[in-house]
Design a protein around this motif. Structure first.
Motif, PDB file in Angstrom:
ATOM      1  N   LEU A 130       0.825  -1.204   0.000  1.00 57.91           N
ATOM      2  CA  LEU A 130       0.000   0.000   0.000  1.00 57.91           C
ATOM      3  C   LEU A 130       0.860   1.256   0.000  1.00 57.91           C
ATOM      4  O   LEU A 130       2.001   1.225   0.453  1.00 57.91           O
ATOM      5  N   THR A 131       0.270   2.343  -0.480  1.00 57.04           N
ATOM      6  CA  THR A 131       0.872   3.661  -0.314  1.00 57.04           C
ATOM      7  C   THR A 131      -0.156   4.528   0.411  1.00 57.04           C
ATOM      8  O   THR A 131      -1.351   4.197   0.454  1.00 57.04           O
ATOM      9  N   THR A 132       0.300   5.611   0.956  1.00 55.80           N
ATOM     10  CA  THR A 132      -0.612   6.479   1.716  1.00 55.80           C
ATOM     11  C   THR A 132      -1.470   7.345   0.798  1.00 55.80           C
ATOM     12  O   THR A 132      -2.496   7.854   1.225  1.00 55.80           O
ATOM     13  N   SER A 133      -1.060   7.508  -0.462  1.00 55.72           N
ATOM     14  CA  SER A 133      -1.781   8.416  -1.353  1.00 55.72           C
ATOM     15  C   SER A 133      -2.600   7.719  -2.440  1.00 55.72           C
ATOM     16  O   SER A 133      -3.361   8.374  -3.139  1.00 55.72           O
ATOM     17  N   CYS A 134      -2.472   6.416  -2.559  1.00 57.64           N
ATOM     18  CA  CYS A 134      -3.174   5.671  -3.604  1.00 57.64           C
ATOM     19  C   CYS A 134      -4.663   5.583  -3.267  1.00 57.64           C
ATOM     20  O   CYS A 134      -5.038   5.056  -2.221  1.00 57.64           O
ATOM     21  N   ASN A 184      -0.582 -13.209  10.178  1.00 57.59           N
ATOM     22  CA  ASN A 184      -0.002 -11.918  10.534  1.00 57.59           C
ATOM     23  C   ASN A 184      -0.182 -10.983   9.350  1.00 57.59           C
ATOM     24  O   ASN A 184      -0.090 -11.409   8.198  1.00 57.59           O
ATOM     25  N   VAL A 185      -0.433  -9.713   9.620  1.00 54.85           N
ATOM     26  CA  VAL A 185      -0.630  -8.739   8.551  1.00 54.85           C
ATOM     27  C   VAL A 185       0.490  -7.711   8.612  1.00 54.85           C
ATOM     28  O   VAL A 185       0.784  -7.162   9.686  1.00 54.85           O
ATOM     29  N   VAL A 186       1.110  -7.481   7.460  1.00 50.97           N
ATOM     30  CA  VAL A 186       2.182  -6.493   7.347  1.00 50.97           C
ATOM     31  C   VAL A 186       1.883  -5.599   6.155  1.00 50.97           C
ATOM     32  O   VAL A 186       1.654  -6.093   5.042  1.00 50.97           O
ATOM     33  N   VAL A 187       1.873  -4.294   6.379  1.00 54.38           N
ATOM     34  CA  VAL A 187       1.765  -3.332   5.289  1.00 54.38           C
ATOM     35  C   VAL A 187       3.177  -3.118   4.755  1.00 54.38           C
ATOM     36  O   VAL A 187       4.105  -2.854   5.523  1.00 54.38           O
ATOM     37  N   VAL A 188       3.327  -3.246   3.444  1.00 53.06           N
ATOM     38  CA  VAL A 188       4.608  -2.976   2.807  1.00 53.06           C
ATOM     39  C   VAL A 188       4.431  -1.701   1.986  1.00 53.06           C
ATOM     40  O   VAL A 188       3.677  -1.676   1.013  1.00 53.06           O
ATOM     41  N   ALA A 189       5.091  -0.647   2.430  1.00 53.53           N
ATOM     42  CA  ALA A 189       5.036   0.643   1.756  1.00 53.53           C
ATOM     43  C   ALA A 189       6.378   0.885   1.073  1.00 53.53           C
ATOM     44  O   ALA A 189       7.386   0.264   1.424  1.00 53.53           O
ATOM     45  N   GLU A 234       8.095   7.586   0.212  1.00 51.12           N
ATOM     46  CA  GLU A 234       6.800   7.585   0.912  1.00 51.12           C
ATOM     47  C   GLU A 234       6.926   8.372   2.207  1.00 51.12           C
ATOM     48  O   GLU A 234       7.986   8.384   2.824  1.00 51.12           O
ATOM     49  N   ASP A 235       5.853   8.989   2.628  1.00 47.28           N
ATOM     50  CA  ASP A 235       5.819   9.751   3.872  1.00 47.28           C
ATOM     51  C   ASP A 235       5.765   8.775   5.050  1.00 47.28           C
ATOM     52  O   ASP A 235       4.718   8.200   5.356  1.00 47.28           O
ATOM     53  N   GLU A 236       6.910   8.575   5.698  1.00 45.91           N
ATOM     54  CA  GLU A 236       7.005   7.586   6.775  1.00 45.91           C
ATOM     55  C   GLU A 236       6.081   7.925   7.941  1.00 45.91           C
ATOM     56  O   GLU A 236       5.420   7.045   8.502  1.00 45.91           O
ATOM     57  N   ARG A 237       6.024   9.179   8.324  1.00 41.00           N
ATOM     58  CA  ARG A 237       5.177   9.573   9.454  1.00 41.00           C
ATOM     59  C   ARG A 237       3.706   9.261   9.163  1.00 41.00           C
ATOM     60  O   ARG A 237       2.994   8.730  10.010  1.00 41.00           O
ATOM     61  N   LYS A 238       3.271   9.558   7.959  1.00 39.67           N
ATOM     62  CA  LYS A 238       1.883   9.288   7.586  1.00 39.67           C
ATOM     63  C   LYS A 238       1.622   7.773   7.532  1.00 39.67           C
ATOM     64  O   LYS A 238       0.587   7.299   7.999  1.00 39.67           O
ATOM     65  N   ALA A 239       2.565   7.006   6.982  1.00 42.92           N
ATOM     66  CA  ALA A 239       2.404   5.549   6.907  1.00 42.92           C
ATOM     67  C   ALA A 239       2.301   4.953   8.312  1.00 42.92           C
ATOM     68  O   ALA A 239       1.472   4.077   8.568  1.00 42.92           O
ATOM     69  N   ARG A 240       3.136   5.417   9.233  1.00 44.08           N
ATOM     70  CA  ARG A 240       3.080   4.914  10.617  1.00 44.08           C
ATOM     71  C   ARG A 240       1.750   5.285  11.276  1.00 44.08           C
ATOM     72  O   ARG A 240       1.173   4.483  11.995  1.00 44.08           O
ATOM     73  N   ALA A 241       1.263   6.487  11.004  1.00 44.92           N
ATOM     74  CA  ALA A 241      -0.006   6.927  11.587  1.00 44.92           C
ATOM     75  C   ALA A 241      -1.187   6.115  11.042  1.00 44.92           C
ATOM     76  O   ALA A 241      -2.150   5.867  11.763  1.00 44.92           O
ATOM     77  N   VAL A 245      -0.620  -4.461  13.415  1.00 45.32           N
ATOM     78  CA  VAL A 245      -0.268  -4.642  12.006  1.00 45.32           C
ATOM     79  C   VAL A 245       1.150  -4.127  11.827  1.00 45.32           C
ATOM     80  O   VAL A 245       1.477  -3.030  12.260  1.00 45.32           O
ATOM     81  N   GLY A 246       1.989  -4.937  11.192  1.00 43.57           N
ATOM     82  CA  GLY A 246       3.367  -4.518  10.964  1.00 43.57           C
ATOM     83  C   GLY A 246       3.470  -3.534   9.820  1.00 43.57           C
ATOM     84  O   GLY A 246       2.589  -3.462   8.953  1.00 43.57           O
ATOM     85  N   LEU A 247       4.541  -2.763   9.827  1.00 45.58           N
ATOM     86  CA  LEU A 247       4.823  -1.833   8.731  1.00 45.58           C
ATOM     87  C   LEU A 247       6.258  -2.051   8.291  1.00 45.58           C
ATOM     88  O   LEU A 247       7.177  -2.002   9.111  1.00 45.58           O
ATOM     89  N   LEU A 248       6.443  -2.303   7.018  1.00 45.03           N
ATOM     90  CA  LEU A 248       7.766  -2.441   6.428  1.00 45.03           C
ATOM     91  C   LEU A 248       7.849  -1.447   5.286  1.00 45.03           C
ATOM     92  O   LEU A 248       7.060  -1.512   4.344  1.00 45.03           O
TER      93      LEU A 248
END
Length: 140
Positions: free
Chosen positions: A18-22, A44-49, A55-62, A68-71
């Protein structure tokens, strides 16, 4: 359908690219905020950005909910052959997998770009139907 044993079968990870703007990604972000899919099956669910340089890391973390993991890794997109945001990949890792499942390439059980958030659950059932011992239906 019988639940796969995490001990003998390995762990299951749903990678959501995923991306934060798509715009097509927004329903998937909303879905994982309400409750990540596959939890009842031990997935387990992991978002791969994309990488933080893209990509805007702060927005992705928010946007990534607790549990849910974030990579943030553009190379993971290439590793899994993902060319479009909104793609889901279900992976089984060996029981001796590394601490970050998205980093350890596993056996891909299914990959698709769901038409909408509700169809993701159906895809997961289909993908797991091929792998779960005792499943009532095997889909080829």
């Amino acid at each position: 359908m019988t639940k796969a044993s995490g001990e003998s079968q390995g762990s299951l990870t749903l990678l959501l690219f995923l991306t934060t703007s798509c715009q097509p990604c927004q329903p998937l972000w909303e879905m994982i905020a309400e409750g990540p899919p596959g939890r009842e099956l031990g997935v387990n669910v992991v978002v791969v950005a994309p990488s933080p340089s893209m990509e805007d890391e702060r927005k992705a973390r928010a946007m990534t909910p607790p549990g849910v993991g974030l990579l943030m890794s553009s190379s993971t997109w290439f590793d899994y052959g993902v060319g479009q945001a909104g793609t889901a990949v279900l992976v089984r890792h060996s029981p001796r997998g590394c601490a970050t499942p998205a980093m350890a390439r596993g056996r891909v059980l299914g990959q698709a770009r769901p038409e909408d958030a509700s169809s993701l659950g159906d895809l997961m059932v289909r993908w797991l139907g091929r792998q779960v011992p005792g499943a009532s239906e095997v889909i080829d």
